[in-house]
Write a protein that holds these residues in place. Structure first.
Motif, PDB file in Angstrom:
ATOM      1  N   LEU A  51     -33.211 -69.932  13.349  1.00 53.73           N
ATOM      2  CA  LEU A  51     -32.647 -69.629  12.039  1.00 53.73           C
ATOM      3  C   LEU A  51     -31.877 -70.811  11.468  1.00 53.73           C
ATOM      4  O   LEU A  51     -31.975 -71.127  10.271  1.00 53.73           O
ATOM      5  N   LEU A  52     -31.113 -71.478  12.318  1.00 53.79           N
ATOM      6  CA  LEU A  52     -30.258 -72.564  11.848  1.00 53.79           C
ATOM      7  C   LEU A  52     -30.988 -73.893  11.691  1.00 53.79           C
ATOM      8  O   LEU A  52     -30.654 -74.688  10.802  1.00 53.79           O
ATOM      9  N   LEU A  53     -31.970 -74.147  12.558  1.00 55.60           N
ATOM     10  CA  LEU A  53     -32.567 -75.483  12.607  1.00 55.60           C
ATOM     11  C   LEU A  53     -34.009 -75.524  12.123  1.00 55.60           C
ATOM     12  O   LEU A  53     -34.602 -76.606  12.084  1.00 55.60           O
ATOM     13  N   SER A  54     -34.569 -74.370  11.779  1.00 56.26           N
ATOM     14  CA  SER A  54     -35.992 -74.353  11.410  1.00 56.26           C
ATOM     15  C   SER A  54     -36.278 -75.261  10.214  1.00 56.26           C
ATOM     16  O   SER A  54     -37.310 -75.948  10.179  1.00 56.26           O
ATOM     17  N   GLY A  55     -35.371 -75.285   9.254  1.00 60.00           N
ATOM     18  CA  GLY A  55     -35.574 -76.132   8.078  1.00 60.00           C
ATOM     19  C   GLY A  55     -35.631 -77.600   8.446  1.00 60.00           C
ATOM     20  O   GLY A  55     -36.527 -78.331   8.011  1.00 60.00           O
ATOM     21  N   ARG A  56     -34.669 -78.053   9.267  1.00 63.74           N
ATOM     22  CA  ARG A  56     -34.644 -79.463   9.683  1.00 63.74           C
ATOM     23  C   ARG A  56     -35.871 -79.807  10.519  1.00 63.74           C
ATOM     24  O   ARG A  56     -36.456 -80.888  10.372  1.00 63.74           O
TER      25      ARG A  56
END
Length: 488
Positions: free
Chosen positions: A312-317
């Motif tokens: 959830l927190l790092l999927s974008g990066r």
């Protein structure tokens, strides 16, 4: 009576020598490699006749398999003879001798069916048979028949060794000898690796032979490069750890612990990221095996929770970095040298494209390098091996064989774990722990070597793990009636 038989055999062997001598004389101007091969074959025949008279076929078959096992750890570093596009070296020669001796023994004593009936892992053998058959049939659509033949030759030799291991290592005592040979031969390889690093000396079998001083410092031992060596050591590390944990003797525990540390150090010297990753994953799995069921549940819940939060927190990066890497990998031309990570991305993209183009059937056994050389969709900087074992299977053999292989690995692990929960006794736990964690370490580190097809220790590991499973399943079915496994 036996002495008369030996005399007859010796006279027969001398007759063979007398027949071959004129032939060897006529060949004095010809290729001496063929003459050497004939001499070795003659020596093998004489040795066979002598051993048969002294020990008998059963002991010879077992001894030949033990000898073959030892030579798998020498790779091609001793006695390599090229015969056209095929090469013979000590391991292959002994494997041929072991298969021939075993067939002679089974045909003269009990037949092949009796041995196969004792194997309790017939589902595994069904898949291996399908894999071999599919790879052989794939010659029909392979663009390079020679590459297909070479690849399938390696597969047939590997599966033959696994079969010999299955029918020879049928007792716990023999599995322990197998285990001891693996650990003992690794000491020799570790010494070679340290010589590579500190003295900057490489064997001619290494791709780093004659390279610059910095590259000569990578440990390769008898392997082609440091990544192959690191993959082997990531498995062996857990063999030593399991021995140190489960041994009741301090004379075994301390050397095993020292050798596990030394193995980890040599993996570090190889600078193989996949090797280090395999050790970390293996250690996490080992901890999971050793804790109580309650702690296992907590670890699973915690792991899933952490993974979910991280996604959830790092999927974008992560997606942004992947997109950037894919974009950068597309900038390189067909002949340009590429960074390792970008080349690996394009290797996987090419492989995926070949799978799609062949409707999931694969390009044919051993043909991925041919396609990467002659029909690259994306630039790989001249690299012609996929550098990922699962992708190699999928590209060569197709999606269905890949799913079957993954199912095989999962089945091995699940069955071993179920037996492990019932097992009591240090030796039993050592064999089961080494099998499970060693297999996991191999799967994690198999993304590092350029190809697994010519790494014989892969088949040695499969032979060991499948034999362990077969022996313990037989004990459950016949000795302990499924109640538990105890040392006697």
């Amino acid at each position: 009576m036996e002495s008369k038989q030996l005399v007859r055999q010796t006279i027969g062997a001398l007759i063979v020598v007398m027949v071959l001598l004129p032939l060897l004389y006529a060949m004095r101007e010809a290729d001496m490699r063929l003459a050497l091969l004939l001499l070795v074959s003659l020596g093998g025949v004489l040795l066979f006749l002598y051993l048969k008279s002294t020990f008998g076929l059963e002991d010879m078959a077992r001894g030949a398999v033990y000898a073959t096992l030892v030579t798998t750890f020498l790779n091609q570093s001793i006695l390599s003879v090229n015969i056209g596009f095929f090469s013979l070296f000590l391991y292959r020669i002994l494997l041929i001798a072991a298969v021939a001796t075993y067939i002679l023994y089974t045909l003269s004593e009990k037949g092949l069916k009796a041995d196969f009936d004792r194997i309790s892992v017939k589902g595994i053998w069904l898949f291996l048979a399908i894999w071999l058959a599919y790879g052989t049939v794939s010659m029909l659509w392979s663009k390079s028949i020679i590459d297909n033949f070479k690849y399938m030759s390696l597969m047939w030799m590997g599966v033959l060794f696994v079969y010999l291991a299955n029918v020879i290592f049928t007792r716990i005592s023999r599995l322990l000898i197998f285990y001891g040979i693996w650990m003992g031969m690794t000491i020799f390889l570790l010494v070679l690796g340290l010589i590579n690093h500190f003295l900057r000396i490489q064997l001619p079998s290494s791709s780093l032979y004659g390279a610059g001083e910095y590259r000569n410092g990578f440990p390769t031992a008898v392997f082609t490069n440091q990544n192959d060596f690191a993959t082997f050591l990531s498995i062996t590390f857990f063999f030593y750890v399991a021995a140190a944990k489960n041994s009741s003797s301090i004379k075994v525990r301390i050397p095993a612990l020292f050798l596990s540390i030394l193995t980890l150090y040599v993996i570090y010297l190889t600078e193989s990221r996949a090797g280090i990753l395999a050790v970390i994953i293996g250690l996490c799995l080992y901890v999971f095996l050793l804790v109580s069921d309650k702690v296992k549940k907590l670890l699973l819940i915690g792991s899933v929770s952490v993974a979910g939060i991280a996604i959830l927190l790092l999927s974008g990066r992560i997606l942004d970095k992947l997109q950037l890497a894919f974009t950068q990998a597309s900038y390189y031309g067909a002949t340009e040298t590429m960074p390792s990570n970008l080349a690996r991305i394009n290797l996987l993209r090419n492989t995926f494209q070949y799978i799609v183009d062949t409707f999931g059937l694969g390009v044919g056994a051993g043909n991925i390098p041919y396609y990467l050389k002659h029909n690259p969709v994306f630039s790989t900087g001249g690299v012609q091996q996929v550098h990922n074992w699962l992708a190699e299977i999928a590209g060569n053999f197709g999606v269905f064989i890949l799913l079957g292989y993954v199912g095989l690995i999962l089945s091995l692990f699940i069955q071993l774990y179920r037996i492990y929960r019932k097992a009591n006794g240090r030796a039993y736990k050592m064999l089961l722990e080494a099998s499970m964690v060693g297999l996991a370490a191999f799967m994690a580190s198999s993304i590092s070597p350029s190809t697994i097809s010519n790494l014989y220790f892969h088949w040695v590991l499969m032979g060991f793990v499948i034999s362990v499973l077969s022996v313990f399943k037989n004990r459950l079915n016949t000795v302990d009636k499924g109640i538990g496994i105890h040392e006697r």
